[in-house]
Design an enzyme around this catalytic site. Structure first.
Site, PDB file in Angstrom:
ATOM      1  N   TYR A  82       4.887  19.040  33.901  1.00 27.40           N
ATOM      2  CA  TYR A  82       4.369  19.437  32.591  1.00 27.40           C
ATOM      3  C   TYR A  82       3.787  20.842  32.637  1.00 27.40           C
ATOM      4  CZ  TYR A  82       4.685  14.610  30.925  1.00 27.40           C
ATOM      5  OH  TYR A  82       5.120  13.380  30.539  1.00 27.40           O
ATOM      6  N   LYS A 124     -21.838  -3.096  42.762  1.00 28.31           N
ATOM      7  CA  LYS A 124     -21.526  -2.905  41.340  1.00 28.31           C
ATOM      8  C   LYS A 124     -20.120  -2.316  41.179  1.00 28.31           C
ATOM      9  CE  LYS A 124     -23.876   1.594  41.478  1.00 28.31           C
ATOM     10  NZ  LYS A 124     -25.139   2.307  41.181  1.00 28.31           N
TER      11      LYS A 124
HETATM   12  C1  LIG Z   1     -25.628   2.785  42.458  1.00 30.17           C
HETATM   13  C2  LIG Z   1     -27.024   2.666  42.895  1.00 30.17           C
HETATM   14  C3  LIG Z   1     -27.322   2.551  44.268  1.00 30.17           C
HETATM   15  C4  LIG Z   1     -26.289   2.799  45.356  1.00 30.17           C
HETATM   16  O1  LIG Z   1     -26.110   4.197  45.440  1.00 30.17           O
HETATM   17  P1  LIG Z   1     -25.180   4.865  46.565  1.00 30.17           P
HETATM   18  O2  LIG Z   1     -25.432   6.320  46.410  1.00 30.17           O
HETATM   19  O3  LIG Z   1     -23.772   4.493  46.207  1.00 30.17           O
HETATM   20  O4  LIG Z   1     -25.590   4.330  47.872  1.00 30.17           O
HETATM   21  C5  LIG Z   1     -28.639   2.287  44.631  1.00 30.17           C
HETATM   22  N1  LIG Z   1     -29.614   2.196  43.692  1.00 30.17           N
HETATM   23  C6  LIG Z   1     -29.371   2.327  42.362  1.00 30.17           C
HETATM   24  C7  LIG Z   1     -30.493   2.225  41.390  1.00 30.17           C
HETATM   25  C8  LIG Z   1     -28.069   2.583  41.928  1.00 30.17           C
HETATM   26  O5  LIG Z   1     -27.828   2.745  40.621  1.00 30.17           O
END
Ligand SMILES: *Cc1c(COP(=O)(O)O)cnc(C)c1O
Length: 363
Positions: A259, A43
Site C-alpha cells: 500500500y 489481567k
Molecule cells: C498492570 C499492573 C501491575 C503489573 O504491572 P507490570 O508493569 O506489568 O509488572 C501491577 N499493579 C497495577 C496496579 C497494575 O495496574
C-alpha cells in the site's frame, strides 16, 4: 514446500508460549525480592498469552495471590484455580461498581478499593469481606487520595488485608519520583497495621529491597518483557511470534511494494510475503522498520504492514527460502524489547495486542 516440521503446519501466525520460561521468570523475580510474597498479575488474558494456561503454571509454582483488572477476569480465574488452589487470593484492581457487587462475592474475589465511597459501600454491603486499598501516592489514576485515608481507616466493618500503591516512573529506576512515592507509601501504610503492603510491579521487583514491602505484583516481567527503558537480560522470552511465508517474488529496480508504494526497489529485490499483519497485532508502526528472522538470517519489513500480510526483503539472504518457511518476529533471535522498539511501542502493547487469529501454542 520444504523445511516443514509437523508443528509448523499452519496457514497463519501463531505464538509459541514457553511455560518453562514463565516459571523461570517467576523464580528470577522471587530471587530478586526474597523477603516478599511474589504474586502475579494476569489481567488482559495474562497479557495476551492465555489466562488458563498461564495461571495454572503459576499456581503450580506455588503462586498464591493473583491480580486482574476486571471482575469478569477474576471470575474466570477463580474457575481455573478451583482445582489447583481453592484458597488462592484474587484481587481486582478496578474496584466494585453497583452492578458487580454480586460477582465479587460469588467468586470470592477481593476488590481493590479506590475511594472512600467504594470503601464505605463495601463495608456496608459485605459482612467484613476482605479487600485491598489502593492509596494514590502520586500517579493520579486509580487509588484513594491522601485526604480520604483517615476516614477510610476509621470505617467500622471494613477488613483491609492489603494496602497498595503503584509507581508511576519505575521504567526509570533513577527517577526521583520512585523514592518520593516509596517514602510516602511507607508512611501512609502505617495507618493500616493489620494489612500487608505492596508497592511494586515488575519494575520495582527488580529494584532494591526498599521497594519490595510484603508483596510484589509483577506482570510483564513474568511474560519476558522488560519493565525498563532498557532491556532486562535476566528475563527469558516466553512468547515467540511466528508466521509462514505464503508467496515469493522478485521485483526489478523502480518497482514498489504494498500500500502507498512506500518501498521502492533500487536494485533487483527478492521478497517473501508472510501471513501476519496488523490484524494479528503486528503494529503498522513497524512498517519498513521491524525485522524477522528467517532461514538463519534477518530480513527487514519492506513497505507497509497490511491487515493480514507482511513483505520481507530477503534479497541478501544466503540460504534458500521457500513458501511454507517460518519467519519469527520476536522471542527467538529478536528480543521482545527490540521488536517493541522497532514498532515504536512497548512489550506490554505487543503482547496484549496479539490478535484472536494468532494460535496460542503451549510448549
Ligand atoms: C498492570 C499492573 C501491575 C503489573 O504491572 P507490570 O508493569 O506489568 O509488572 C501491577 N499493579 C497495577 C496496579 C497494575 O495496574
Amino acid at each position: 514446500m520444504s523445511g516443514h516440521t509437523a508443528s509448523d503446519k499452519t496457514s497463519g501466525p501463531w505464538v509459541d508460549i514457553s511455560l518453562d520460561a514463565l516459571a523461570a521468570n517467576y523464580a528470577t523475580l522471587r530471587a530478586a525480592a526474597p523477603d516478599a510474597e511474589m504474586a502475579a498479575v494476569v489481567k488482559c488474558n495474562a497479557y495476551g498469552l492465555g489466562l488458563a494456561a498461564i495461571a495454572t503454571k503459576l499456581a503450580e509454582q506455588n503462586c498464591k495471590t493473583f491480580f486482574v483488572a476486571y471482575p469478569e477476569e477474576g471470575a474466570a480465574l477463580r474457575e481455573v484455580l478451583k482445582p489447583l488452589n481453592a484458597d488462592a487470593a484474587i484481587y481486582v484492581f478496578n474496584g466494585p461498581l453497583p452492578q458487580t457487587m454480586a460477582l465479587f462475592q460469588s467468586a470470592k474475589m477481593a476488590p481493590v478499593l479506590n475511594s472512600l465511597e467504594q470503601a464505605t459501600t463495601w463495608a456496608a454491603e459485605t459482612d467484613g469481606a476482605p479487600a485491598a486499598l489502593h492509596i494514590d501516592t502520586g500517579m493520579n489514576r486509580l487509588g484513594a487520595p491522601l485526604s480520604e485515608i483517615d476516614a477510610i481507616a476509621a470505617l467500622s466493618g471494613l477488613n483491609i488485608n492489603l494496602v497498595m500503591s503503584h509507581l508511576a516512573c519505575a521504567s526509570d529506576p533513577a527517577h526521583p519520583k520512585n523514592d518520593e512515592q516509596c517514602k510516602l507509601f511507607g508512611a501512609v501504610a502505617k495507618d493500616f497495621p493489620q494489612a500487608r503492603a505492596s508497592l511494586s510491579a515488575s519494575g520495582g521487583a527488580l529494584m532494591d529491597a526498599r521497594f519490595h514491602f510484603d508483596l510484589v505484583r509483577p506482570g510483564v516481567a513474568l511474560y519476558g518483557g522488560s519493565p525498563f527503558d532498557i532491556d532486562e537480560a535476566r528475563l527469558e522470552p516466553v512468547a515467540v511470534l511466528r508466521a509462514p511465508v505464503v508467496q515469493l517474488r522478485e521485483i526489478a529496480p523502480g518497482e514498489t511494494v504494498g500500500y502507498n508504494a512506500s518501498f521502492k526497489a533500487t536494485a533487483p529485490t527478492r521478497l517473501a510475503t508472510v501471513a501476519l499483519g496488523y490484524g494479528d497485532g503486528m503494529p503498522a508502526s513497524g512498517s519498513g522498520r521491524a525485522q524477522a528472522v528467517i532461514a538463519g538470517g534477518r530480513a527487514r519489513i519492506a513497505g507497509r504492514i497490511s491487515m493480514d500480510l507482511i513483505s520481507l526483503d530477503i534479497t541478501d539472504h544466503k540460504n534458500p527460502i521457500n513458501t511454507g518457511d517460518i519467519a519469527t518476529f520476536f522471542g527467538e533471535g529478536i528480543r521482545l524489547f527490540e521488536a517493541a522498539k522497532s514498532c515504536n511501542t512497548s512489550a506490554y502493547e505487543l503482547l496484549t495486542g496479539l490478535g484472536g487469529r494468532v494460535d496460542r501454542r503451549y510448549l
